[in-house]
Enzyme design. Structure first.
Site, PDB file in Angstrom:
ATOM      1  N   LYS A  51     -11.384 -34.675  28.583  1.00 40.16           N
ATOM      2  CA  LYS A  51     -12.007 -33.449  28.482  1.00 40.16           C
ATOM      3  C   LYS A  51     -12.994 -33.362  27.546  1.00 40.16           C
ATOM      4  CE  LYS A  51     -10.346 -28.997  26.262  1.00 40.16           C
ATOM      5  NZ  LYS A  51      -9.019 -28.617  25.460  1.00 40.16           N
ATOM      6  N   ASP A  83     -15.543 -24.973  21.814  1.00 40.14           N
ATOM      7  CA  ASP A  83     -14.450 -24.213  22.516  1.00 40.14           C
ATOM      8  C   ASP A  83     -14.197 -22.865  21.577  1.00 40.14           C
ATOM      9  OD1 ASP A  83     -12.581 -22.617  23.712  1.00 40.14           O
ATOM     10  OD2 ASP A  83     -10.907 -24.273  22.930  1.00 40.14           O
ATOM     11  N   LYS A 116     -10.835 -17.624  19.496  1.00 44.63           N
ATOM     12  CA  LYS A 116      -9.710 -18.040  18.390  1.00 44.63           C
ATOM     13  C   LYS A 116     -10.277 -17.413  17.075  1.00 44.63           C
ATOM     14  CE  LYS A 116     -10.288 -22.966  20.459  1.00 44.63           C
ATOM     15  NZ  LYS A 116      -8.783 -22.871  20.529  1.00 44.63           N
ATOM     16  N   ASP A 174     -13.277 -30.566  20.566  1.00 53.40           N
ATOM     17  CA  ASP A 174     -12.766 -30.408  21.785  1.00 53.40           C
ATOM     18  C   ASP A 174     -12.924 -31.251  22.880  1.00 53.40           C
ATOM     19  OD1 ASP A 174     -10.522 -29.232  22.974  1.00 53.40           O
ATOM     20  OD2 ASP A 174     -11.248 -27.422  23.585  1.00 53.40           O
ATOM     21  N   ASP A 223      -8.243 -19.045  26.383  1.00 50.99           N
ATOM     22  CA  ASP A 223      -8.061 -20.239  25.609  1.00 50.99           C
ATOM     23  C   ASP A 223      -7.495 -21.348  25.943  1.00 50.99           C
ATOM     24  OD1 ASP A 223      -8.964 -21.691  23.330  1.00 50.99           O
ATOM     25  OD2 ASP A 223      -7.427 -20.957  21.938  1.00 50.99           O
ATOM     26  N   GLU A 264      -8.230 -23.401  28.342  1.00 48.54           N
ATOM     27  CA  GLU A 264      -9.443 -23.757  29.425  1.00 48.54           C
ATOM     28  C   GLU A 264      -9.380 -24.994  29.737  1.00 48.54           C
ATOM     29  OE1 GLU A 264     -10.477 -25.602  26.233  1.00 48.54           O
ATOM     30  OE2 GLU A 264      -9.907 -23.695  26.219  1.00 48.54           O
ATOM     31  N   ARG A 299      -7.227 -27.174  30.612  1.00 50.11           N
ATOM     32  CA  ARG A 299      -6.538 -27.636  31.959  1.00 50.11           C
ATOM     33  C   ARG A 299      -7.180 -27.146  33.183  1.00 50.11           C
ATOM     34  NH1 ARG A 299      -1.480 -24.431  29.589  1.00 50.11           N
ATOM     35  NH2 ARG A 299      -2.570 -25.089  27.670  1.00 50.11           N
TER      36      ARG A 299
END
Length: 503
Positions: A270, A275, A282, A293, A352, A354, A356
């Site tokens: 990933k 993010d 967030k 991230d 959030d 995201e 996946r």
């Protein structure tokens, strides 16, 4: 730093710093005891005078020791002898390296590799000493305008082994340790870069530079948004469409197996280079850390480097799924329903969640490689930090054999993981009234339900998921990337190659 191996005795060492251990309560290790006899009891007098108790990490640097040709002796506390385990061993090595680096010792002979560490052989002790030493010396200063220079830094470490027949495995350990340390360093460097520099395009540039060094065995493919659109990777695209930076999937294909038809091991990382959380934004507290991230992609990059440096006899494909989750009028919304590359539909409950969405399309895309197995690596859920802290990586798999292989590699590498279930009860938390599934299973078992989501896209191959949200970086005063789980995955590949000498 340069590393080498030898089989010698302490009295033969000249113009170096000798490193020896002392246990609680003031109990000399065999080598320290030898040094004491050579110096006519000089060391034991100091120890019994209370100069060193032997607690873990305590140090005593001696100079001009009677009857010794070596310049210095560094005594290091190793704690209770019966408690001296792998964690204490690596802690002691790091303390030694930092101490020597700060005190102007440019060359040292380390006899700590002769100490017994339960369950581990000389290969393990030497390799872990190399990795721990390199980790202790790591700094990220490439963006600082002024970089202080050390006066007489530590340049060479020689590891001593008790038996000459251990020299071969010791040399293998150094080779493997240096390669893994190099992979960890590059993973850290990539992760620590700021998001205004490190975006998906930067990741692809780094991939090109890596592959340029190994052209005979590797090739790359960079897939941009136009091609993703044609393929139908709508979940991946939806995450990045609010960013001005293009989403790019960078693919490294390493051909190390003499059998070109051998099925590849696929590693998916990933790569959310920043993010914000999207509309489900967030909190501002520590949002600067959301540059991390993309540590999954950095891990894959580092592991591919290890495989290439060691010329592992495997076919391996590394995928860096680069993207940025930002906010504007084109962004993903709660309530949206996406059609993934697999044809399955997903109702968005939280923008959030995201990572996946990116991974599910990549996990479908890699089916075209007919993989032997697939492992994805992601800073996927804050729930993993709650469940396992910052100590263990979360492991979820649809194949128990693969899970056990990874757990064994994690134990060998000292890069620990914990196996979590994906039972049907957790799958039910993803039920949607409007689509095939939601992208969020609620707070209970959040790490597991995220794994359950990914598992729905992995029916065609053995698969494992590593959630590194708690292990990929440190916060606070020591903020920075850790390089985990490069060591675990490198050990996994070494085991698969039959090249590991660890027992």
């Amino acid at each position: 730093m340069e590393f080498s191996i030898q089989s010698s005795s302490p009295e033969k060492q000249r113009n170096v710093c000798i490193i020896a251990g002392v246990f609680e309560s003031r109990c000399l290790s065999p080598v320290a005891n030898q040094l004491d006899k050579i110096s006519d009891g000089y060391i034991s007098v100091l120890i019994h005078r209370g100069e060193l108790e032997g607690k873990v990490g305590q140090t005593l640097l001696l100079q001009h020791v009677p009857n010794m040709s070596s310049v210095r002796i560094l005594l290091i506390g190793c704690g209770k002898e019966y408690e001296f385990d792998e964690r204490q061993y690596k802690r002691v090595i790091k303390k030694v390296v930092n101490k020597l680096n700060d005190t102007g010792s440019t060359e040292a002979v380390c006899f700590l590799t002769e100490l017994p560490v339960k369950g581990h052989n000389t290969y393990w002790k030497v390799r872990q000493a190399v990795e721990a030493s390199q980790d202790a010396l790591y700094i990220f200063d490439r963006l600082k305008s002024k970089v202080p220079e050390l006066y007489r830094p530590l340049r060479k470490m020689i590891f001593n082994v008790h038996e000459p027949q251990e020299l071969t495995s010791g040399n293998n350990a150094i080779q493997h340790g240096l390669a893994i340390s190099s992979g960890i360093k590059t993973s850290k460097d990539l992760s620590n870069m700021p998001p205004n520099i490190c975006n998906a395009s930067y990741l692809s540039t780094q991939v090109r530079e890596l592959v340029d060094s190994y052209r005979k065995t590797t090739k790359i493919q960079i897939i941009g948004e136009k091609e993703m659109q044609k393929l139908g990777m709508h979940a991946y695209l939806a995450v990045g469409r609010a960013s001005t930076n293009e989403s790019l999937m960078s693919i490294i294909q390493y051909q190390g197996d003499p059998d070109i038809e051998a099925q590849p091991i696929v590693l998916v990382g990933k790569g959310l280079t920043f993010d914000s959380g999207g509309i489900s934004i967030k909190s501002s507290d520590s949002m600067d850390e959301m540059k991390y991230d993309m540590c999954g992609a950095a891990t894959v990059y580092g592991v591919m480097r290890v495989a290439m440096e060691l010329h592992l006899p495997l076919n391996i494909i590394g995928v860096l799924a680069g993207c940025e989750n930002m906010i504007n009028g084109h962004g993903l919304r709660p309530g949206d329903i996406l059609t993934t590359l697999s044809g399955q539909t997903v109702e968005i409950l939280n923008t959030d969640a995201e990572g996946r969405l990116v991974l599910c399309d990549v996990l479908t895309y890699v089916e075209r490689f007919s993989p032997k197995l697939v492992i994805d690596v992601a800073t996927l859920t804050g729930a993993c930090v709650i469940a396992l802290g910052h100590h263990l990586t979360g492991l979820i798999s649809n194949d128990n054999s693969l899970a056990h292989e990874l757990l064994r590699a994690a134990t060998q590498a000292g890069d620990r993981a914990w196996h979590l279930p994906i039972d049907d009860e957790f799958q039910e938390q993803l039920d949607s009234n409007f689509a095939d599934m939601t992208n969020l299973g609620g707070r209970p078992g959040g790490t597991i339900t995220a794994g359950c989501f990914l598992s729905r896209f992995t029916h065609k191959y053995p698969w494992a998921h590593l959630d590194i949200a708690g292990t990929a970086w440190r916060s606070g005063k020591d903020k920075g990337a850790t390089g985990r789980p490069v060591a675990m995955l490198s050990q996994f590949l070494l085991n698969r190659s039959g090249l590991s000498n660890d027992k």
